[in-house]
Design a protein around this motif. Sequence first.
Motif, short mmCIF file in Angstrom:
data_model
loop_
_atom_site.label_atom_id
_atom_site.label_comp_id
_atom_site.label_asym_id
_atom_site.label_seq_id
_atom_site.Cartn_x
_atom_site.Cartn_y
_atom_site.Cartn_z
N LEU A 1 -8.16 19.82 8.32
CA LEU A 1 -9.12 19.27 7.34
C LEU A 1 -8.42 18.36 6.35
CD1 LEU A 1 -11.84 21.84 6.24
CD2 LEU A 1 -12.03 19.85 7.70
N GLU A 2 -7.20 18.76 5.96
CA GLU A 2 -6.50 17.91 5.00
C GLU A 2 -6.18 16.56 5.61
OE1 GLU A 2 -2.73 19.32 3.73
OE2 GLU A 2 -2.52 17.72 2.25
N GLN A 3 -5.78 16.63 6.90
CA GLN A 3 -5.47 15.36 7.59
C GLN A 3 -6.71 14.49 7.63
OE1 GLN A 3 -4.03 16.20 11.50
NE2 GLN A 3 -2.60 14.50 11.49
N LEU B 1 -10.18 10.20 16.62
CA LEU B 1 -9.35 11.12 17.41
C LEU B 1 -9.19 12.46 16.70
CD1 LEU B 1 -6.60 8.61 18.63
CD2 LEU B 1 -8.44 9.66 19.97
N ILE B 2 -8.87 12.40 15.42
CA ILE B 2 -8.65 13.64 14.66
C ILE B 2 -9.92 14.47 14.65
CG2 ILE B 2 -8.20 14.57 12.37
CD1 ILE B 2 -6.32 12.28 11.87
N GLN C 1 0.83 -1.21 0.00
CA GLN C 1 0.00 0.00 0.00
C GLN C 1 0.86 1.25 0.00
OE1 GLN C 1 -2.68 -0.11 3.31
NE2 GLN C 1 -3.72 -1.95 2.60
N TYR C 2 0.26 2.35 -0.47
CA TYR C 2 0.92 3.67 -0.35
C TYR C 2 0.73 4.18 1.07
CZ TYR C 2 1.12 4.33 -5.46
OH TYR C 2 1.39 4.22 -6.80
N SER C 3 1.49 5.22 1.43
CA SER C 3 1.21 5.91 2.70
C SER C 3 -0.10 6.68 2.49
CB SER C 3 2.32 6.91 2.99
OG SER C 3 2.20 8.00 2.07
N ALA C 4 -0.72 7.12 3.58
CA ALA C 4 -2.04 7.76 3.47
C ALA C 4 -1.98 8.98 2.57
CB ALA C 4 -2.51 8.15 4.86
N ARG C 5 -0.98 9.84 2.78
CA ARG C 5 -0.91 11.08 2.00
C ARG C 5 -0.67 10.75 0.54
NH1 ARG C 5 -1.02 15.76 4.06
NH2 ARG C 5 -0.73 14.97 6.17
N PRO D 1 -8.02 30.12 11.48
CA PRO D 1 -6.55 30.01 11.56
C PRO D 1 -6.01 29.03 10.52
CG PRO D 1 -7.61 28.94 13.44
CD PRO D 1 -8.68 29.69 12.71
N GLN D 2 -4.72 29.12 10.29
CA GLN D 2 -4.06 28.34 9.25
C GLN D 2 -4.21 26.85 9.52
OE1 GLN D 2 -1.38 26.78 7.68
NE2 GLN D 2 -2.04 27.69 5.76
N GLU D 3 -4.15 26.46 10.78
CA GLU D 3 -4.13 25.01 11.05
C GLU D 3 -5.45 24.37 10.65
OE1 GLU D 3 -4.54 26.71 14.37
OE2 GLU D 3 -2.81 27.82 13.60
N TYR D 4 -6.50 25.22 10.54
CA TYR D 4 -7.82 24.67 10.18
C TYR D 4 -7.68 23.83 8.91
CZ TYR D 4 -12.89 24.78 9.42
OH TYR D 4 -14.20 24.45 9.27
N ASP D 5 -6.98 24.39 7.92
CA ASP D 5 -6.86 23.67 6.63
C ASP D 5 -6.03 22.42 6.81
OD1 ASP D 5 -8.25 25.79 5.62
OD2 ASP D 5 -6.42 26.94 5.21
N GLN D 6 -5.00 22.54 7.68
CA GLN D 6 -4.16 21.35 7.86
C GLN D 6 -4.97 20.24 8.51
OE1 GLN D 6 -1.17 23.32 10.04
NE2 GLN D 6 -0.41 24.35 8.19
#
Lengths: 72, 87
Positions: free
Chosen positions: B13-15, B52-53, A43-47, B6-11
Amino acid sequence: MFTQQKRYYPYVSPYDPCAPIRQKFYQTPPELYLGFQPPGLPQYSAREALARGTLWPALYSPYGKSSREAQR
Amino acid sequence: MKPPVPQEYDQWLEQLQTVDFVLTELQLYLDTHPSDPQALQQFRAWTERRRLIAGQFEAQFGPLEATGGARSLHHWDWVESPWPWQV
């Protein structure tokens, strides 16, 4: 091993109103050749999976990014 | 008008999006391989990670979904803008 992309050569008629397109491409992604997916594929990593659109390298398809210029 | 998030909001969401994508892929795989032990274990692990996220995100920025269960008893915080898709 299969190729992800294949080409064919359309018939060019003297009566064609527009400039001929001599070669055209079509995509043949891995799922056409994979059949039932075996368990335990790498598998790939998640990102990486998110960027490539699939969790398994075996199923990744570049979808002809390289061929668009060579269309004519 | 509310200040931009804030900037982390996008991070965050991306996570969340990355984890959700893995979960979706695993879910589709499990549809056709219902008893694959490795995939099942991985799916459970990623579901926990997603929980958790999302929990941390909602603690900081408010609910992700209206039906996610109201946390505070005195205020319906879903109406606080911005909603995730407005950002």
